[in-house]
Structures are given as structure tokens and as C-alpha cells.
Design a protein around this motif. Structure first.
Motif, short mmCIF file in Angstrom:
data_model
loop_
_atom_site.label_atom_id
_atom_site.label_comp_id
_atom_site.label_asym_id
_atom_site.label_seq_id
_atom_site.Cartn_x
_atom_site.Cartn_y
_atom_site.Cartn_z
N TRP A 1 0.79 -1.13 -0.13
CA TRP A 1 0.00 0.04 -0.19
C TRP A 1 0.82 1.42 -0.11
N SER A 2 0.23 2.27 -0.67
CA SER A 2 0.90 3.60 -0.48
C SER A 2 0.48 4.14 0.95
N PRO A 3 1.16 5.03 1.70
CA PRO A 3 0.73 5.55 2.95
C PRO A 3 -0.47 5.97 3.21
N ASP A 4 -1.06 6.69 2.21
CA ASP A 4 -2.40 7.03 2.03
C ASP A 4 -3.53 6.02 1.96
N GLY A 5 -3.09 4.94 1.50
CA GLY A 5 -4.25 3.84 1.22
C GLY A 5 -4.86 4.13 -0.13
N SER A 6 -4.48 5.05 -1.00
CA SER A 6 -5.11 5.10 -2.21
C SER A 6 -4.57 4.19 -3.21
N ASN B 1 -4.46 2.50 -8.63
CA ASN B 1 -5.28 2.76 -7.61
C ASN B 1 -6.03 1.71 -7.06
N SER C 1 7.09 1.55 0.17
CA SER C 1 6.85 2.79 0.12
C SER C 1 7.59 3.38 1.18
N GLY D 1 5.50 8.84 1.02
CA GLY D 1 4.79 8.43 -0.24
C GLY D 1 5.44 8.89 -1.26
N SER E 1 -4.69 -2.49 4.94
CA SER E 1 -4.25 -1.11 4.53
C SER E 1 -3.95 -0.36 5.54
N PRO E 2 -3.17 1.03 5.39
CA PRO E 2 -2.80 1.71 6.49
C PRO E 2 -4.03 2.28 7.50
N ASP E 3 -5.01 2.51 7.14
CA ASP E 3 -5.96 2.51 8.41
C ASP E 3 -6.78 1.44 8.66
#
Length: 313
Positions: free
Chosen positions: A52-57, A78, A98, A102, A265-267
Motif C-alpha cells: 500500500w501507499s501510505p495514504d491507502g489510495s 489505484n 513505500s 509516499g 491497508s494503512p487505516d
């Protein structure tokens, strides 16, 4: 169901074609997953992992194109499957992580005739080589504070966990023990590292140790660990299934069957994972794809395996 067969032997010092397919060969039983099956054809693409990217997108992918002389490359997409973009053209780029901000990723590559760790600036696409040892360096993972990168190297004869500063300086081994080690993962608070080890090529176990290598503990059978964002659980692959392992009680809970290489995911709301989606009559080559679902198993979607998943030429 598409049920992958685990390849139990883990030649960590090689990291060649069979390594990238650990735990991933699907069986012939495909009932119940028809929506996920690829049509047989010339495109034999095998996704090895997703991070995952840090923002979860977004998800960074390691992609093996068997039909292109086993070329492996890194891509980004995405989390809903849109905007798939190849980042490298290979021929041997894989295992992504990552930076916490990011803006960069680290990955393993043989672009200079030896497997080493590289950084890529996602804005400009420039790369920087971090390791230059004659050994095989692979499986990087960025620390949560962005200052260090854990990785695997066989420079001392056995595949062990090493840590270096994010600029490549001060490379040092932190793990001990005879098992061949792989896939180190920092805990969310940066105090511990989980990894898997293979003993005699037949017994795969999840271990956790302090970030300095002390207080090593064996947790469970399995491989490819991934921490939950709150640090209370570790996601593991075992017997072609993803489980969540509670660290306080040791309890294992089923997350999703017919899957491997899971990542929260990050969240903590979703899980990305890989699943086998087609098998040749002789068993190989096979294909796999990346999926994302909510942590309760709902809203599962296939992220890869679409017409837009092109490669760089």
C-alpha cells in the motif's frame, strides 16, 4: 475455488523464478470463482505481491510476465483498479515498499547484474542504488519513521535480516539462527520486526524480534507476515489461506481462503492480497491477480487482470 498450492522449499539465496512463485500455484478446482478466472491466452502474468501507499489510495505491485521471458517489473494502481501505471520495465524488479511520506519506493532489482536494493523517486522516476554487495539483497521494508530500511541478504552465507539507514549507509545484520529468512516487516511503532524463516526448506514459521535483533520469538507456522496498523495482530499466509494472528493470545482467525501475501491497508479497513486465477494444463505457467476487500470479507474486487494493465516496452 481457485486454491493455490504452496511451494514449501524456499531457496532464499537464489530468488530466481521459482522463488517469486512461493505459495502460489493454483489447483484445478475452480468452482465458485468463475468471475475471477482469466481466459487462457498468451498473457501469463503472475502478480507476486502488493504493498500500500501510505495514504491507502494506491498499491505498488511486483509483476512477473512469464510470456516475456519471465520479466518482472514494478507498477502502481489505484486501490479500485483504475489508473494502472508501469513504473519500471525490468527485467528483474520486484518487492516494493513505500517511504512513509509516499514520495519514494524501495525495491529489489538485478538491473546492474546483481540483486540489490534501489530507491525510486516517484515524481521524477530517478533511481538510486543503496546496496552494492556481491550477495543477493532483496525484500526491503521501510521503517515507520522513514530513517531505516530492513532487507534480506545472504552476504554472510545464510539469508538474514539486515538494517541500513535510508540512504544506504550503516548496513548491519540483526538476525541470528540457521533458518533462511525473508520478508521482514516493521511493527507500526518501529520497535519490532516480523519475518518468516524456513528450516530445511520444509518448515515455514513466523518470527518476531526487537528492531535490534534481540528477544527473537517464534509465533506460528506460515510466511509473508504483515502487521495490523495498531500492532495487535499479524496477517500470515498458511496452507493457501490468510489468517490473522493475535499477538496477546496467539489466536488465529480465518481472513480469506485461496489467497496469499496479504497486506492490511494503512487505516486497517481493507486487506490487499494475491490469488491464483489461471493454471495451464501442465500446472505451469500460471497467473495470479491482486484483490482488495474490506476486513470483514465484503466488497471484494479484483484490482489487476484488466485490459489496462499494460507493461512498459
Amino acid at each position: 475455488m481457485v486454491v493455490p498450492i504452496s511451494i514449501k522449499h524456499y531457496p532464499a539465496i537464489c530468488f530466481v523464478v521459482l522463488l517469486v512463485c512461493i505459495g502460489c500455484r493454483p489447483k484445478a478446482d475452480r468452482s465458485g470463482a468463475a468471475d475471477y478466472m482469466r481466459a487462457p491466452g498468451p498473457d501469463t502474468t503472475f502478480y507476486q505481491e502488493a504493498s500500500w501507499s501510505p495514504d491507502g489510495s494506491r498499491l505498488f505491485l511486483s509483476r512477473l510476465d512469464i510470456h516475456l521471458s519471465y520479466r518482472s517489473s514494478v507498477s502502481v494502481v489505484n486501490a479500485d483498479g483504475s489508473d494502472y501505471v508501469p513504473l519500471t520495465s525490468g527485467p528483474r524488479d520486484r518487492w516494493t515498499t513505500s517511504s512513509p511520506g509516499g514520495s519514494r519506493i524501495a525495491f529489489a532489482s538485478t538491473r546492474d547484474d546483481n540483486q540489490d536494493i534501489y530507491l525510486m523517486d516517484l515524481d521524477g522516476g530517478t533511481t538510486q542504488r543503496l546496496t552494492a554487495d556481491a550477495a543477493s539483497d532483496t525484500h526491503p521494508d521501510w521503517s515507520p519513521d522513514g530513517t531505516r530500511i530492513a532487507f534480506v541478504s545472504d552476504r554472510d552465507g545464510t539469508a538474514d535480516i539486515f538494517v541500513m539507514n535510508a540512504d544506504g549507509s550503516r548496513q548491519r545484520r540483526i538476525s541470528t539462527g540457521p533458518e533462511e529468512k525473508g520478508n521482514p516487516r516493521w511493527s507500526p511503532d518501529g520497535t519490532k520486526i516480523a519475518y518468516y524463516g524456513s528450516t530445511d526448506g520444509t518448515r515455514d514459521s513466523i518470527y518476531v524480534m526487537n528492531a535490534d535483533g534481540s528477544d527473537k520469538q517464534t509465533l506460528s507456522a506460515g510466511f509473508w507476515p504483515s502487521w495490523s496498523p495498531d500492532g495487535s495482530k499479524i496477517l500470515i499466509s498458511h496452507a493457501d489461506t490468510l489468517y490473522s494472528l493475535r499477538l496477546d493470545t496467539g489466536e488465529r482467525s480465518l481472513v480469506v481462503a485461496n489467497a496469499f501475501f496479504g497486506r492490511w491497508s494503512p487505516d486497517g479497513s481493507r486487506i490487499a492480497f494475491v490469488r491464483g486465477t489461471w493454471e495451464a494444463p501442465e500446472g505451469w505457467p500460471s497467473t495470479s491477480d491482486v484483490f482488495v476487500m474490506d476486513v470483514d470479507g465484503s466488497n471484494e474486487i479484483r484490482v489487476t487482470g484488466r485490459a489496462h494493465t499494460r507493461t512498459l516496452e
